[in-house]
Enzyme design. Structure first.
Site, short mmCIF file in Angstrom:
data_model
loop_
_atom_site.label_atom_id
_atom_site.label_comp_id
_atom_site.label_asym_id
_atom_site.label_seq_id
_atom_site.Cartn_x
_atom_site.Cartn_y
_atom_site.Cartn_z
N GLN A 8 30.38 17.85 82.73
CA GLN A 8 29.60 18.04 83.95
C GLN A 8 28.38 17.12 83.87
OE1 GLN A 8 26.81 21.37 84.95
NE2 GLN A 8 28.41 21.90 86.42
N PRO B 53 31.01 25.73 83.36
CA PRO B 53 29.93 25.10 82.60
C PRO B 53 28.80 26.08 82.34
CG PRO B 53 29.87 24.39 84.89
CD PRO B 53 31.12 25.19 84.73
N MET B 54 28.32 26.10 81.09
CA MET B 54 27.24 27.02 80.71
C MET B 54 26.28 26.32 79.76
SD MET B 54 29.46 30.51 80.17
CE MET B 54 30.86 29.59 79.50
N GLY C 77 26.28 21.42 81.34
CA GLY C 77 25.68 20.29 82.00
C GLY C 77 25.18 19.26 81.00
N TYR D 16 19.74 21.86 91.90
CA TYR D 16 19.45 20.64 91.15
C TYR D 16 19.50 19.42 92.07
CZ TYR D 16 19.68 23.84 87.24
OH TYR D 16 19.44 24.90 86.40
N HIS E 198 27.39 17.75 89.20
CA HIS E 198 26.68 19.01 89.44
C HIS E 198 25.85 18.88 90.72
CE1 HIS E 198 24.84 22.78 88.98
NE2 HIS E 198 24.50 22.75 87.70
N GLY E 199 26.41 19.41 91.81
CA GLY E 199 25.71 19.40 93.09
C GLY E 199 25.35 20.79 93.55
N ALA E 200 25.11 21.71 92.61
CA ALA E 200 24.88 23.12 92.95
C ALA E 200 23.52 23.60 92.44
CB ALA E 200 25.99 23.97 92.33
N HIS E 201 23.19 24.84 92.81
CA HIS E 201 22.15 25.67 92.19
C HIS E 201 20.74 25.11 92.27
CE1 HIS E 201 25.73 27.03 89.45
NE2 HIS E 201 25.88 27.40 90.73
#
Length: 375
Positions: free
Chosen positions: A111, A34-35, A68, A184, A179-182
């Site tokens: 995502q 995803p980007m 996303g 957020y 999206h459970g990363a980075h």
């Protein structure tokens, strides 16, 4: 006489194997990562977005994870040009994207995203919506604008994720990624740096998984049993590359086990460099440890195909060959199951086709300056 398989041929052979993710069969092991692109005015993906994803599916990407997309909660985002996964016009646009990818022979999942305390006051798409998070604390540790989520906030966000997942299945997508990363929202609950709650949603690592686990459980309940649910997570945060959820495999297991138990089918373990071991005493990277600890299929990601050394490795030139061999060895040993490619696929939509056909002599190193558009 010993016959050695050329790196390009070996890569094509290993990456071309199909894989089952719950009820979905993906034709090969290449994932489009995803980007975020901000090419959807009003949150509506248009024909250019259909073409963008379909082109890469036609060129051999097995599974596409979309950029996303904001779930239906006022505080979910910070841009009017990031696509949304709610609303009649927005979902109609996404239905055309899914149709186009399927016609090209690929599979696709959206995502689903809520940015939490990353949001700043006054940003679109809902200018007066506050930033919300587990404790009203930003990634840098400051309180600033925003507030801690109430019980009603928690319920509203859980419902928004579940409704988006149900919509994804209804309009023809093949699964969903949460999206459970980075750094957020879901990650803000998982990380001690942003979760300082004293109720059931804060405390030790297991307690900090409670909100994410409730989101997963609601999503799982809202879709059919065979519909894949992917969970993307990371140790690092968008402005803190040294941040860690877990210092040991045991600590990581405490975080992942509750998520697997409530319905995660696949973990997408985001690292900045896929070749780095995650913990001392083992060569396993984060995706490798995730699969070992949970038994779930995993996707590895992190700087795949970005530099000239990687390309030389495919061609069997010089010391970088070992890094390519390590990637393929890990896939062959089923340490992890799939490889996500991001920026290299932005630069070259034919990247997967070239790798799967052994045409690695046609690959070129990633060059951000050469990207005129992201089409």
């Amino acid at each position: 006489m010993t016959v050695t398989t050329p790196p390009a041929s070996r890569a094509a052979e290993i990456l071309s194997r199909p894989i089952a993710l719950n009820g979905l069969t993906v034709p090969n092991r290449i994932v489009m990562a995803p980007m975020t692109r901000q090419f959807s005015p009003g949150g509506v993906p248009g024909e250019d977005v259909v073409s963008y994803y379909s082109r890469r599916a036609a060129a051999g990407v097995g599974l596409i994870v979309t950029e996303g997309t904001y779930v239906g909660h006022d505080s979910a985002g910070q841009s009017s040009r990031v696509p949304r996964f709610h609303g009649e016009e927005q979902l109609a646009g996404w239905a055309k994207v899914a149709e186009g990818v399927h016609a090209a022979g690929g599979t696709i999942v959206p995502q689903l995203w809520h940015i939490g305390m990353v949001r700043k006051q006054g940003q679109p798409p809902v200018a007066d919506a506050p930033a919300v998070g587990p404790s009203g604390i930003r990634l840098d540790g400051t309180e600033g604008e925003g507030r801690a989520m109430t019980r009603q906030d928690l319920d509203d966000v859980i419902s928004a994720f579940a409704e988006a997942a149900a919509a994804a299945e209804r309009i023809g997508f093949d699964g969903v990624e949460l999206h459970g990363a980075h750094g957020y929202l879901l990650d803000q609950f998982l990380w001690a740096g942003t979760n300082r709650r004293t109720d059931a949603y804060g405390g030790d690592r297991v307690a900090r998984t409670k909100f994410a686990a409730e989101v997963v459980a609601a999503v799982r309940e809202s879709v059919s049993a065979e519909f894949p649910v992917i969970f993307r997570y990371s140790q690092w945060k968008s402005d803190n590359y040294d941040a860690r959820l877990a210092e040991t495999p045991e600590e990581l297991e405490a975080i992942l086990t509750p998520l697997a138990a409530v319905g995660v089918d696949v973990f997408h373990a985001s690292t900045r460099r896929y070749w780095l071991p995650e913990f001392e005493g083992s060569d396993l990277n984060l995706a490798g440890w995730t699969k070992k600890l949970t038994g779930r299929p995993t996707i590895t990601v992190g700087s795949v195909g970005l530099d000239g050394d990687f390309i030389k490795g495919f061609m069997g030139e010089g010391s970088p060959l070992k890094s390519i061999d390590d990637l393929l060895d890990s896939l062959e040993r089923d340490e992890y199951d799939m490889v996500a490619v991001g920026r290299a696929l932005l630069q070259d939509p034919e990247w997967a086709a070239k790798v799967l056909a052994g045409r690695t002599d046609e690959l070129s190193a990633y060059d951000a300056a050469s990207l005129k558009t992201l089409g």
